[in-house]
Write an enzyme that holds these catalytic residues in place. Structure first.
Site, PDB file in Angstrom:
ATOM      1  N   HIS B 155      24.964 -54.720-102.000  1.00 26.34           N
ATOM      2  CA  HIS B 155      23.543 -54.767-102.359  1.00 26.34           C
ATOM      3  C   HIS B 155      23.361 -54.157-103.744  1.00 26.34           C
ATOM      4  O   HIS B 155      23.734 -53.021-103.983  1.00 26.34           O
ATOM      5  CB  HIS B 155      22.711 -54.003-101.345  1.00 26.34           C
ATOM      6  CG  HIS B 155      22.631 -54.689-100.020  1.00 26.34           C
ATOM      7  ND1 HIS B 155      21.848 -55.797 -99.804  1.00 26.34           N
ATOM      8  CD2 HIS B 155      23.262 -54.450 -98.854  1.00 26.34           C
ATOM      9  CE1 HIS B 155      21.991 -56.192 -98.565  1.00 26.34           C
ATOM     10  NE2 HIS B 155      22.844 -55.400 -97.951  1.00 26.34           N
ATOM     11  N   CYS B 197      22.417 -59.015-105.608  1.00 27.61           N
ATOM     12  CA  CYS B 197      21.151 -59.329-106.252  1.00 27.61           C
ATOM     13  C   CYS B 197      21.201 -58.785-107.682  1.00 27.61           C
ATOM     14  O   CYS B 197      21.760 -57.726-107.919  1.00 27.61           O
ATOM     15  CB  CYS B 197      19.990 -58.689-105.515  1.00 27.61           C
ATOM     16  SG  CYS B 197      19.792 -59.300-103.859  1.00 27.61           S
TER      17      CYS B 197
END
Lengths: 712, 417
Positions: B155, B197
């Protein structure tokens, strides 16, 4: 006012802005209180508009990401269990023991660990010292009768690769004495899920299926089991205790079916901490579609984590096609003024949208009315502080729990329909369990403090606090302004006199609030006494609630008179207080103490404080001696007197109760005993609302009435 | 570098020693591509991050299939999904809902697992500053001729990547580590591939030459998972990794698909994000670099029937790799790519011959030896020769090691420790 004194002495130093702001607010206290109170009520009415859509906050949950594994095979097995249980109803004498054994045997055949849990129901008694204490403290059963006991059946599936430190509880209340098909259906759903979960490999938490013997109430059975679950007993004393009560039929049973009974012991089986608990019920209510009702309120307005409601709502709506409902105040749905208000908000929303299309404000009228009805019920059930189902017992141990009540569209007698019903319900429960199984920690990500306006909409604490804050904000301002006024009220002639007077006079004058504080303290003491009376009244045998209520009322009035007679010394004459300033100071102290009480209550149970503030804040702010108003003879003053009288009646707790009950349920069949019953339920559930009414609300009301009737 | 050579025979050591000591003055760019390493990192914990472990294991399988041996792959997995109690298929990890391929089979060597996957350990691996007790298998023993593939998934956000739900690797940290690696001559070329991301933001601080970076999404974009396995109950693979794997599934070890064909294969519509690649630090033309330069291994291994023959066979002459008959997508482009590649290799040999005067004599010596038909006599012949060579080499290495401690290398390695 100390500030003005400083200014007069040293004219060059300017006051701090915060002090100046305070002085400004205090000097315009009337305007402040009117604006704040209106804004507070308006903010409360706006809450349905400000409600946000719920969302699943915890990433780990992933509801509905796994496909359901429950198949017709498990359902047909569950059907067999239902058939076996319903066939037992033909012989009511043995049905209780037989059905219990049957369920245990079914559980055991699945490979689960099974045990019976024997408990003695505890009578609902008023324990004045047990408020806020944990339920297991000192609640040791002392004098139970051997004749009345319930037996819970508990099955535990151990997670094949889990660490055994966490568990998910599935609970089905079951009344073994007078059961019917409706009682057996939750067992069927739970059994189908349970049999599936014995086969799966993905369990990380143990599964506990608790079949609670609900012949003495669902809550009592669960609470007893939870108490024993959380208080391990290491001596043999308790087992001896239960052994003493073994009646003959039991020993016979043991011999008969020793093979099975050896596996199913009375030894208490435990697992780890409970991550979540689901209470499953089935009712038949002639619904248009398959409906799932969610009950979440636990004692003292505690709610389970919003995520638990979210996953149930998500799975029920998007996977199983249920219509999900939460409690509503039905009578509000048809109210005219709500409709008008909704239309105003809607048109306001349209207007705002025409200004800027990005601003989203306003909801359709129907949605607003529904939202308000749900919000009112949410607020009410949190405020009375009585759990709305057996899930409340779990919340006492910080376990998130909700009750799911499924009501199907058609009756259960249709065989095919019943299979579908079991499959649908079972898949919902399986989905929720699988989602909770993914959880790594306790539920903590989402809200604990919220009000629901629909199953998928909520108002969080940050928003609903505003309404309360606005309502209580005028209290300190008005108290300060009243006190300041009395300081300035000293007539000039007296001032001249006091200049020559000794220091004693000025000291006495600056401490004159002490007299009023004493009076307020006495009334609060009386409030505590009034809250204790029911404990003694309930000891009187063979009394109807109505007589109890009357006895309580008379005792309260009598004790108030006695207290006033003993402690109410004419101190006010001693320090030369004018009657005019006496009532003002009394009101000021009353308002301050009420403000403190409300703020404390808002920490314990917000909803109670909110409703209490709605009722009592206008009364306490408006309170003004009637004599002065009537004497004046002007219309404004007269209307104030009338307002005061109306508010004074409304905010008297029994009057409030009867008015609200009459509004929502109709005035027919109301008697004085209802209030006693309502209060009894409050103290039986250790609700803090009872303490609030007795020790904050009622004293404040008495003091306000005292101000109204002040002889000046 | 010397460490990796130490395992070979003294003859080779001496021989290479001479070559490299001559060639050392040349800059790193002219250093030969000697070996391939891969550092594959999954940074996130918890069952709902199953897909990150599956991503990493899929890439592990791919680079292994394309020829990087286990000893040159550092695999870091922050959590063990295979043994998670919630896994419906115990001890198995899948990256597709068809469950055809178990990524967690027999030959998976996880070097850093669970709570060992920290930013500290990640940096220790990259910069090579380990405690003495750390085994060789957990070290990145690359040299200045190494091509390193650094793959990370987890992440991320704007200029950071979360490690273990508790730490954050920032783009500055990564750039600093790469700079240290460059100074310590731990790589020739480095490909950083990140699937998070806002992955592109992680590259913003890189300055070291020879670094190529590709990320799954640009700043402000999310990287999405590809699909949900409703049987296991989690998403099993991320989109970027899924399409990377799809690209590599068409290739085998001998294919010559270029890096640019990999980079252009990402379709933003399928990815739901824009793949971003940064090439300004990289000298070579992407169209001329085969993906196997990073994702596979170019180590020339020569199959011989006889164990000792390898001694005599070992040369710098490039072995012609057989091209497969069926070629991937772009026929013309691929062909030209192959040609240029072959040219590259021959020119390499030439410069090597110029630089090292021993090579030519060695080659002729080799040829002579090859003519000898009787293998047994060759062996005895060879063994006899080895004896004096061994003596010389030990003498030389002693001389050299004393030289090293006093000389330039020693100073440098001291500085970098």
């Amino acid at each position: 006012m100390a500030g003005t004194k400083v200014q007069s002495e040293v004219p060059k130093t300017r006051q701090r802005p915060i002090v100046r702001l305070g002085v400004l607010l205090i000097s315009h206290s009337l305007l402040v209180s009117v604006v704040c109170c209106t804004a507070g009520v308006l903010a409360l009415l706006l809450l349905p508009v400000l409600a946000k859509n719920t969302y699943i906050s915890e990433n780990a949950l992933m509801p509905g990401s796994a496909s359901s594994m429950l198949s017709n095979q498990e359902v047909s097995e569950a059907n067999k269990l239902i058939k076996d249980i319903t066939s037992l109803y033909s012989k009511p004498s043995t049905a209780a023991i037989e059905s219990r054994r049957l369920i245990a045997q079914y559980m055991s055949n699945l490979g689960a660990e099974v045990n019976y849990h024997k408990f003695h129901p505890q009578p609902n008694e008023f324990h004045p010292l047990h408020f806020f204490s944990s339920p297991d403290a000192g609640m040791i059963q002392e004098n139970f009768s051997c004749a009345s006991y319930g037996v819970n059946t508990v099955g535990v599936i151990r997670a094949p690769r889990g660490d055994g430190k966490e568990a998910i509880v599935l609970m089905t209340p079951y009344n073994s004495v007078n059961g019917d098909l409706q009682e057996a259906l939750p067992l069927g759903i739970a059994y189908s899920v349970f049999s599936l979960l014995t086969q799966v490999t993905w369990l990380a938490k143990d599964i506990i299926w608790l079949v609670a013997d609900s012949q003495y109430g669902e809550y009592a059975a669960v609470a007893a089991w939870l108490r024993d679950y959380h208080t391990p007993v290491f001596s043999d004393l308790s087992s001896l205790n239960t052994e003493l009560c073994h009646d003959g039929s039991y020993i016979l049973d043991l011999k008969e079916n020793s093979n099975l009974e050896r596996k199913i012991s009375y030894e208490f089986r435990r697992s780890g901490t409970m991550a979540a608990a689901l209470v499953l019920k089935v009712v038949y209510r002639n619904e248009v579609e398959d409906t799932l009702s969610i009950f979440a309120e636990a004692s003292n307005g505690q709610m389970p984590n919003l995520d638990l409601i979210n996953i149930v709502n998500y799975l029920a709506v998007h996977r199983q096609g249920y219509h999900v409902k939460v409690e509503k105040v039905w009578s509000l749905l048809n109210s005219k003024w709500l409709k008008i208000l909704g239309e105003i908000f809607e048109s306001l929303g349209k207007f705002v949208k025409s200004l800027n299309p990005d601003w989203k404000f306003g909801i359709p009228v129907a949605e607003y009315i529904e939202g308000t009805a749900t919000l009112a019920s949410s607020l009410y059930y949190q405020a009375i502080g009585v759990p709305t189902g057996p899930h409340g017992a779990f919340r006492d141990y910080q376990v998130d729990a909700i009750t799911l009540e499924i009501s199907p569209r058609v009756s259960f007698n249709n065989k095919d329909r019943r299979n579908d019903f079991l499959l649908q319900g079972g898949r919902l429960i399986e989905g929720v369990i699988r989602s909770v199984n993914n959880l790594l920690e306790k539920f903590h990500q989402s809200f604990f403090l919220y009000l629901l306006t629909s199953p998928s909409k909520f108002v969080s604490v940050g928003v609903y606090m505003i309404a309360f804050a606005l309502l209580v904000a005028p209290l300190p301002v008005v108290a300060a302004s009243l006190y300041a006024e009395t300081l300035n009220l000293i007539p000039t002639s007296e001032k001249e006199k006091s200049a020559a007077d000794d220091e004693l006079g000025s000291v006495l004058r600056s401490w004159k609030w002490l007299n009023s504080a004493k009076r307020v303290f006495i009334v609060h003491l009386w409030g505590a006494m009034v809250s204790l009376f029911p404990y003694f009244i309930s000891q009187i045998p063979n009394c109807t609630p109505t007589t109890n209520f009357h006895v309580w009322f008379l005792l309260s009035v009598f004790s108030l008179v006695i207290l006033k007679w003993i402690l109410g010394s004419p101190f006010s004459q001693l320090c030369g207080l004018q009657p005019q300033e006496e009532w003002a100071i009394l009101k000021s102290v009353t308002i301050s103490s009420f403000f403190i009480g409300l703020c404390l209550m808002s920490v314990i149970n917000f909803a109670t404080a909110e409703i209490g503030a709605l009722l009592m804040v206008p009364t306490s702010l408006m309170a003004h001696p009637l004599k002065l108003d009537v004497r004046g003879g002007r219309f404004l003053r007269f209307s104030r007197a009338i307002c005061n009288l109306v508010l004074g009646v409304i905010s008297f707790p029994p009057a409030t109760f009867f008015i609200l009950k009459g509004m929502f349920e109709g005035y027919s069949g109301i008697n004085a005993g209802d209030f006693w019953n309502w209060v009894e339920s409050l103290w039986a559930w250790n609700s803090a609302t009872y303490l609030y009414i007795g020790m904050v609300h009622l004293p404040c009301w008495v003091l306000c009435v005292h101000v109204l009737l002040h002889p000046c | 570098m010397y460490g990796s050579l130490g395992s070979r025979s003294p003859v080779m050591l001496m021989f290479l020693l001479l070559c490299t000591s001559i060639a050392f003055s040349a800059s790193a760019e002219t250093t030969l591509h000697t070996n391939n390493w891969a550092v594959l990192v999954c940074t996130s914990r918890f069952w709902f991050n199953y897909r990150h472990m599956a991503n990493t294991l899929s890439l592990y399988r791919t680079v292994k299939r394309l020829g990087i041996p286990d000893e040159r792959i550092i695999l870091m997995l922050a959590d063990d999904m295979a043994c998670n109690a919630r896994n419906k298929y115990p001890a198995q990890v899948f990256n597709n809902e068809n469950h055809r391929l178990n990524l967690y089979g027999d030959n998976v060597e996880v070097d850093y697992r669970g709570y060992e996957v920290t930013i500290e350990n990640f940096f220790r691996v990259l910069t090579g500053r380990h405690e003495t007790a750390v085994p060789r298998s957990k070290r990145l023993l690359s040299d200045e001729g190494s091509h390193i593939l650094l793959y990370m998934t987890g992440h991320g956000g704007d200029e950071f990547l979360k490690f273990q739900d508790s730490e954050e690797l920032q783009s500055h940290d990564l750039a600093d580590a790469v700079k240290q690696m460059k100074e310590k001559r731990r790589f020739k070329e480095l490909l950083i591939m990140v699937d998070t991301c806002q992955a592109a933001t992680l590259f913003s601080q890189l300055h070291s030459p020879g670094v190529l970076a590709i990320g799954s999404s640009k700043k402000g974009e999310n990287s999405y998972s590809h699909h949900l396995d409703s049987d296991v109950g989690v998403s099993v693979v991320d989109r970027f990794t899924y399409y990377t794997l799809a690209f590599f599934e068409k290739l085998n070890m001998y294919d010559n698909a270029s890096l640019s064909s990999l980079f252009t294969s990402y379709n933003p519509n399928l990815l739901m994000s824009t793949a971003y690649y940064r090439t300004d630090l990289y000298q070579r033309n992407l169209e001329e670099v085969p993906v196997t330069n990073f994702f596979g291994s170019v180590m020339e291994t020569i199959h011989t029937d006889y164990a000792y023959k390898i001694l005599s066979k070992k040369t710098f002459e490039k072995v012609k790799i057989k091209m497969p008959s069926e070629e991937p997508v772009d026929h013309n482009e691929q062909r030209s790519l192959q040609n240029s590649n072959v040219q590259d290799q021959t020119s390499d040999t030439k410069t090597e011959a110029q630089q090292c005067p021993f090579t030519s004599t060695w080659n002729s010596f080799n040829k002579k030896m090859e003519k000898i038909e009787n293998i047994d006599s060759l062996v005895s012949y060879g063994l006899l020769i080895m004896l004096p060579l061994l003596l010389i080499s030990t003498w030389l290495s002693r001389f050299w090691s004393s030289d090293e401690t006093n000389g330039g290398f020693g100073g440098m390695s001291n500085r970098c420790k």
